[in-house]
Design an enzyme around this catalytic site. Sequence first.
Site, PDB file in Angstrom:
ATOM      1  N   SER A  70      16.171  -1.953  -9.380  1.00  0.00           N
ATOM      2  CA  SER A  70      15.607  -1.992  -8.028  1.00  0.00           C
ATOM      3  C   SER A  70      15.017  -0.633  -7.655  1.00  0.00           C
ATOM      4  O   SER A  70      14.060  -0.560  -6.896  1.00  0.00           O
ATOM      5  CB  SER A  70      16.662  -2.425  -7.009  1.00  0.00           C
ATOM      6  OG  SER A  70      17.759  -1.548  -7.009  1.00  0.00           O
ATOM      7  N   GLU A  71      15.543   0.444  -8.224  1.00  0.00           N
ATOM      8  CA  GLU A  71      15.019   1.774  -7.914  1.00  0.00           C
ATOM      9  C   GLU A  71      15.148   2.721  -9.107  1.00  0.00           C
ATOM     10  O   GLU A  71      16.151   2.699  -9.822  1.00  0.00           O
ATOM     11  CB  GLU A  71      15.812   2.373  -6.757  1.00  0.00           C
ATOM     12  CG  GLU A  71      14.978   2.921  -5.642  1.00  0.00           C
ATOM     13  CD  GLU A  71      14.364   1.837  -4.792  1.00  0.00           C
ATOM     14  OE1 GLU A  71      13.157   1.948  -4.527  1.00  0.00           O
ATOM     15  OE2 GLU A  71      15.061   0.912  -4.378  1.00  0.00           O
ATOM     16  N   THR A  72      14.104   3.522  -9.301  1.00  0.00           N
ATOM     17  CA  THR A  72      14.167   4.661 -10.219  1.00  0.00           C
ATOM     18  C   THR A  72      13.877   5.918  -9.413  1.00  0.00           C
ATOM     19  O   THR A  72      12.882   5.981  -8.678  1.00  0.00           O
ATOM     20  CB  THR A  72      13.162   4.518 -11.375  1.00  0.00           C
ATOM     21  OG1 THR A  72      13.502   3.356 -12.154  1.00  0.00           O
ATOM     22  CG2 THR A  72      13.186   5.747 -12.278  1.00  0.00           C
TER      23      THR A  72
END
Length: 288
Positions: free
Chosen positions: A45-47
């Site tokens: 969902s996030e980097t």
Amino acid sequence: MKIPIFIADAFTARAFRGNPAAVCLLENELDEDMHQKIAREMNLSETAFIRKLHPTDNFAQSSCFGLRWFTPASEVPLCGHATLASAAVLFHKIKNMNSILTFVTLSGELRARQAEDGIVLDLPLYPVYPQDFHEVEDLIKTAIGNTLVQDICYSPDTRKLLLRLSDTYNRSFLENLKVNTENLLQAENTGKVKGLILTLKGEPGGQSQSFDFYSRYFAPWVGVAEDPVTGSAHAVLSSYWSQQLGKKEMHAFQCSQRGGELGISLRPDGRVDIRGGAAVVLEGTLTA
């Protein structure tokens, strides 16, 4: 190109729960398009990308860094769980010597500090305002059908819509609720809403741990159908539930399949401290 990369599960003390985020440590500037390519490759969902603000900075000794967050689809202005993951990597893996770290972001300066029971994020507290039902009726019906909604609020700063489900429902109902995220982009395409929060008043603990409120979070508009545990959503939820419950200290649980716990403390300066654990589950080198 070789970039140190980690995956950390945020808002949990145990691996494979909470919300996973990839964390990249950038020794040098990265081509602008590479951020998105790496985030798409990681497919979380996030980097998060931590960068040095000055050439002489050091990941183990400096206390201030640049920080950006990307979903597989786009850059986002705020991500709590990837900030927590970034701080966990610097504190626990790089052994950063400072007790407080400052991150320069699209949402201003954010601080993370080490605490006995996890890491505390100092985040903006976003106010919510009553939202007219008819303006968002299509979105609500598409997402949750005829589920009873007790209150509807909107956060213009974050473009998040908050739906409080009826107090007649319990945690199990929210956990098992089928939410239709596939059709939300058609139901809401004006750009007004970028995230949907479903929330429910907590229940007395009894045998289990007591929570002040529960939530789930959906953001198909930025390429995330359901986010497991969401710091930025709690920067909105904290504002709402503090007013509803008359409390400044709260304990929250996000009821995704992975699940995650958040400690919340409204600050005198109008911001909010959100506390959580983190477990680093992978470390390696990204090569391209």
